[in-house]
Design an enzyme around this catalytic site. Structure first.
Site, PDB file in Angstrom:
ATOM      1  N   ARG A 235       1.084  -0.990  -0.161  1.00  0.00           N
ATOM      2  CA  ARG A 235       0.357   0.047  -0.086  1.00  0.00           C
ATOM      3  C   ARG A 235       0.778   1.310   0.465  1.00  0.00           C
ATOM      4  O   ARG A 235       1.907   1.304   0.679  1.00  0.00           O
ATOM      5  CB  ARG A 235      -1.406   0.166   1.239  1.00  0.00           C
ATOM      6  CG  ARG A 235      -2.196  -1.246   1.107  1.00  0.00           C
ATOM      7  CD  ARG A 235      -3.313  -0.094   0.291  1.00  0.00           C
ATOM      8  NE  ARG A 235      -3.864  -0.836  -0.263  1.00  0.00           N
ATOM      9  CZ  ARG A 235      -4.546  -2.337  -1.133  1.00  0.00           C
ATOM     10  NH1 ARG A 235      -3.264  -2.828  -1.627  1.00  0.00           N
ATOM     11  NH2 ARG A 235      -5.901  -3.433  -1.073  1.00  0.00           N
ATOM     12  N   HIS A 296      -0.892  -0.060 -10.058  1.00  0.00           N
ATOM     13  CA  HIS A 296      -1.323  -0.965  -9.751  1.00  0.00           C
ATOM     14  C   HIS A 296      -2.577  -2.148 -10.148  1.00  0.00           C
ATOM     15  O   HIS A 296      -3.481  -2.501  -9.860  1.00  0.00           O
ATOM     16  CB  HIS A 296      -2.086  -0.289  -7.764  1.00  0.00           C
ATOM     17  CG  HIS A 296      -3.146  -0.855  -7.195  1.00  0.00           C
ATOM     18  ND1 HIS A 296      -3.533  -0.172  -5.760  1.00  0.00           N
ATOM     19  CD2 HIS A 296      -3.543  -2.657  -6.772  1.00  0.00           C
ATOM     20  CE1 HIS A 296      -3.709  -0.855  -5.014  1.00  0.00           C
ATOM     21  NE2 HIS A 296      -3.569  -2.326  -5.170  1.00  0.00           N
TER      22      HIS A 296
HETATM   23  P1  NAD Z   1      -1.367 -11.620   5.010  1.00  0.00           P
HETATM   24  O1  NAD Z   1      -2.438 -11.277   5.048  1.00  0.00           O
HETATM   25  O2  NAD Z   1      -1.498 -12.968   3.800  1.00  0.00           O
HETATM   26  O3  NAD Z   1      -0.064 -11.293   4.909  1.00  0.00           O
HETATM   27  C1  NAD Z   1      -0.123 -10.221   5.926  1.00  0.00           C
HETATM   28  C2  NAD Z   1       1.388 -10.353   6.731  1.00  0.00           C
HETATM   29  O4  NAD Z   1       1.426  -9.182   7.387  1.00  0.00           O
HETATM   30  C3  NAD Z   1       1.277 -11.149   7.974  1.00  0.00           C
HETATM   31  O5  NAD Z   1       2.114 -12.338   8.682  1.00  0.00           O
HETATM   32  C4  NAD Z   1       0.517  -9.907   9.179  1.00  0.00           C
HETATM   33  O6  NAD Z   1       1.578 -10.500  10.710  1.00  0.00           O
HETATM   34  C5  NAD Z   1       1.929  -8.859   8.744  1.00  0.00           C
HETATM   35  N1  NAD Z   1       1.638  -7.792   9.583  1.00  0.00           N
HETATM   36  C6  NAD Z   1       0.474  -7.288   9.960  1.00  0.00           C
HETATM   37  N2  NAD Z   1       1.320  -6.092  10.128  1.00  0.00           N
HETATM   38  C7  NAD Z   1       2.335  -6.211  10.461  1.00  0.00           C
HETATM   39  C8  NAD Z   1       3.664  -5.036  10.580  1.00  0.00           C
HETATM   40  N3  NAD Z   1       2.910  -3.857  11.157  1.00  0.00           N
HETATM   41  N4  NAD Z   1       5.236  -5.196  10.119  1.00  0.00           N
HETATM   42  C9  NAD Z   1       5.351  -6.361   9.751  1.00  0.00           C
HETATM   43  N5  NAD Z   1       4.238  -7.017   9.519  1.00  0.00           N
HETATM   44  C10 NAD Z   1       2.763  -7.394   9.672  1.00  0.00           C
HETATM   45  O7  NAD Z   1      -1.957 -10.686   2.989  1.00  0.00           O
HETATM   46  P2  NAD Z   1      -0.981 -10.697   2.072  1.00  0.00           P
HETATM   47  O8  NAD Z   1      -2.038 -11.502   0.839  1.00  0.00           O
HETATM   48  O9  NAD Z   1       0.214 -11.408   1.600  1.00  0.00           O
HETATM   49  O10 NAD Z   1      -1.082  -9.495   1.097  1.00  0.00           O
HETATM   50  C11 NAD Z   1      -0.197  -8.254   1.928  1.00  0.00           C
HETATM   51  C12 NAD Z   1      -0.626  -6.515   1.560  1.00  0.00           C
HETATM   52  O11 NAD Z   1      -0.114  -6.537  -0.334  1.00  0.00           O
HETATM   53  C13 NAD Z   1      -1.982  -6.750   1.782  1.00  0.00           C
HETATM   54  O12 NAD Z   1      -2.448  -5.767   3.146  1.00  0.00           O
HETATM   55  C14 NAD Z   1      -2.388  -5.338   0.485  1.00  0.00           C
HETATM   56  O13 NAD Z   1      -2.126  -4.350   0.939  1.00  0.00           O
HETATM   57  C15 NAD Z   1      -1.403  -5.399  -0.875  1.00  0.00           C
HETATM   58  N6  NAD Z   1      -2.186  -6.298  -1.733  1.00  0.00           N
HETATM   59  C16 NAD Z   1      -1.452  -5.350  -3.185  1.00  0.00           C
HETATM   60  C17 NAD Z   1      -2.307  -6.188  -3.970  1.00  0.00           C
HETATM   61  C18 NAD Z   1      -2.250  -5.104  -5.291  1.00  0.00           C
HETATM   62  O14 NAD Z   1      -2.551  -5.337  -6.292  1.00  0.00           O
HETATM   63  N7  NAD Z   1      -0.571  -4.695  -5.984  1.00  0.00           N
HETATM   64  C19 NAD Z   1      -2.788  -7.353  -4.408  1.00  0.00           C
HETATM   65  C20 NAD Z   1      -2.842  -7.722  -3.054  1.00  0.00           C
HETATM   66  C21 NAD Z   1      -2.716  -7.538  -2.397  1.00  0.00           C
END
Ligand code: NAD
Length: 342
Positions: A235, A296
C-alpha cells in the site's frame, strides 16, 4: 433478485463479473465513478455495493448507505484500509472482502519489478526501439547471493521468499507474527532495525496500519546501506514519498519499484494521458531513471480476476441466502481510517 451497484468499475470488471454472474443471475449495475460521499447516491435502490481499493468508504459514505438501507459493501480486493470499520460496525453495515485471490499474481509482479529495475529492462526497451544498442548505464547485478528483506510474510510475502530462494538470495524477514514454517526454509527473522541495516533489496508485503504508515521515512533510510533497492507492492502510504525522493537524490536508494503510491487514488486506474497531472511529487518520481512505477497492477492476472469475481459474488450470495459470512472484517481488525478522514 439482488441488485448490486459497482463503483470504480472498469471494462475488465464488467467482463469477469458478468461471466461469474452466470451462476447467480443478480442484477449488476456498473459505474465508473469512484465511491465517495458525492457519488454514493448512485447506489440508491441497491441491495449491495461493490467497491475497490481507492473508494472512499469513510463515515459520510457509510452513513449515506445506512440512510438508503443498503446493508452490505463487498470489497473486490483484500485490503480494507480505506473503510471506516468502526462506523460500519456501529451502523450494522457488513463489510466483506476477498482475502486471497492469487497471491502468486502480486508476488510474481514484485519479482518482475525487482528484475526490471536491476537489469534496466524499462530503459533497454526504449533504447533498442530507438536503434540505440549501447550498453552504457545498463549494468545490473546478480540476484544470486544478495540479501533480501521481506516485511510481512503472509500469503504474498512467503511466495516472494520462495521465488527468491530459487535465485539463491539470502532471505531475511520481519513480521509481527513470524511464520515458523518459513524458518525451516532458510528464512531468518530479524528485528526491523537489524534487517534494514543488512538488506540489498527490501520488499513490503504487510497491510497498511498505523504501525506501517510511512515505515520508510528519513530515519529508516538512514539505517540502510547506500544503493538499496526498495519495492512496494503493498500500500502506497507505507513509503513516505518525500523521503524516498530525498533518498533517490542522495543515492541511498539506487532502485525504487512501486506498484502503489500514497496519493494513487487521484491517478491510478484511469487514462489521464490527455490531461496535465498536477501531483508534483509523483511527477518528480517519474524523472528518475531508476524508478519504475506500475499503476496498482500487481493483482491483475486472469486467474486473480476470475477468483475475485467468484468470491465477491459468493460473499454476497451468502448474505442473500442468510448464510454465515466468512470473509467479513470488523473494527477490531484495523483502526485505520480512510485518508479523507485522517
Ligand atoms: P496477509 O494477511 O496474508 O499477510 C500480511 C502479513 O503482514 C501477515 O503475516 C501479518 O502478520 C503481517 N503484518 C501485519 N502487520 C505488520 C507489521 N506492522 N509489520 C510487519 N508485518 C506485519 O496479506 P497478503 O495477502 O500477503 O497481502 C499483503 C498486502 O499486499 C495486503 O495488505 C495489501 O496491502 C497488498 N496487496 C497488494 C496488491 C496489489 O495489486 N499490488 C494486491 C493484493 C494485496
Amino acid at each position: 433478485m439482488m441488485k448490486i451497484t459497482f463503483f470504480s468499475a472498469q471494462p475488465y470488471d464488467k467482463k469477469y463479473f458478468t461471466h461469474a454472474n452466470q451462476d447467480y443471475g443478480y442484477q449488476l449495475i456498473f459505474h465508473e465513478s469512484r465511491l465517495e460521499p458525492a457519488t454514493v447516491e448512485l447506489a440508491r435502490g441497491s441491495d449491495a455495493v461493490c467497491a475497490f481499493v481507492n473508494d472512499d468508504i469513510g463515515e459520510v459514505t457509510i452513513e449515506a448507505m445506512k440512510a438508503m438501507s443498503i446493508p452490505i459493501i463487498a470489497l473486490r480486493c483484500a485490503g480494507y484500509n480505506n473503510v471506516n470499520l468502526r462506523v460500519a460496525d456501529q451502523l450494522g453495515i457488513h463489510i466483506v472482502r476477498v482475502p486471497s485471490y492469487s497471491p502468486y499474481a502480486v508476488a510474481e509482479h514484485t519479482v518482475a519489478l525487482m528484475l526490471s529495475l536491476n537489469r534496466k529492462i524499462h530503459r533497454a526497451y526504449s533504447r533498442v526501439r530507438d536503434g540505440n544498442f549501447s550498453l552504457q548505464g545498463l549494468t545490473g547485478f546478480d540476484m544470486y547471493g544478495k540479501t533480501v528483506g521481506i516485511i510481512g510474510t503472509g500469503r504474498i510475502g512467503s511466495i516472494v521468499l520462495d521465488i527468491l530462494h530459487g535465485f539463491g538470495c539470502k532471505l531475511l524477514a520481519y513480521d509481527t507474527q513470524p511464520n515458523d514454517a518459513l524458518e525451516k526454509k532458510e528464512v531468518t527473522y530479524l528485528p526491523m532495525d537489524k534487517l534494514l541495516s543488512e538488506v540489498d533489496i527490501l520488499s513490503f508485503h504487510c497491510p497498511l496500519t498505523p504501525e506501517t504508515f510511512h515505515l520508510i521515512n528519513d530515519d529508516a533510510l538512514a539505517k540502510m546501506k547506500d544503493g538499496v533497492m526498495i519495492i512496494n507492492t503493498s500500500r502506497g502510504a507505507i513509503v513516505d514519498t518525500s523521503s524516498a525522493i530525498q533518498g533517490l537524490k542522495s543515492g541511498k536508494i539506487a532502485y525504487l519499484g512501486l506498484d502503489v503510491y500514497e496519493q494513487e487514488g487521484d491517478l491510478f486506474f484511469h487514462d489521464l494521458s490527455d490531461t496535465i497531472i498536477r501531483d508534483d511529487v509523483f511527477e518528480r518520481l517519474l524523472t528518475f531513471p531508476n524508478v519504475l512505477v506500475t499503476g496498482h497492477q500487481g493483482f491483475f492476472t486472469a486467474e486473480a480476476l476470475t477468483n475475485i469475481a467468484m468470491t465477491t459474488l459468493d460473499n454476497l450470495s451468502c448474505y442473500d441466502l442468510g448464510k454465515k459470512l466468512v470473509n467479513t472484517v470488523h473494527s477490531d481488525s484495523s483502526f485505520f481510517v480512510t485518508k479523507h478522514e485522517s
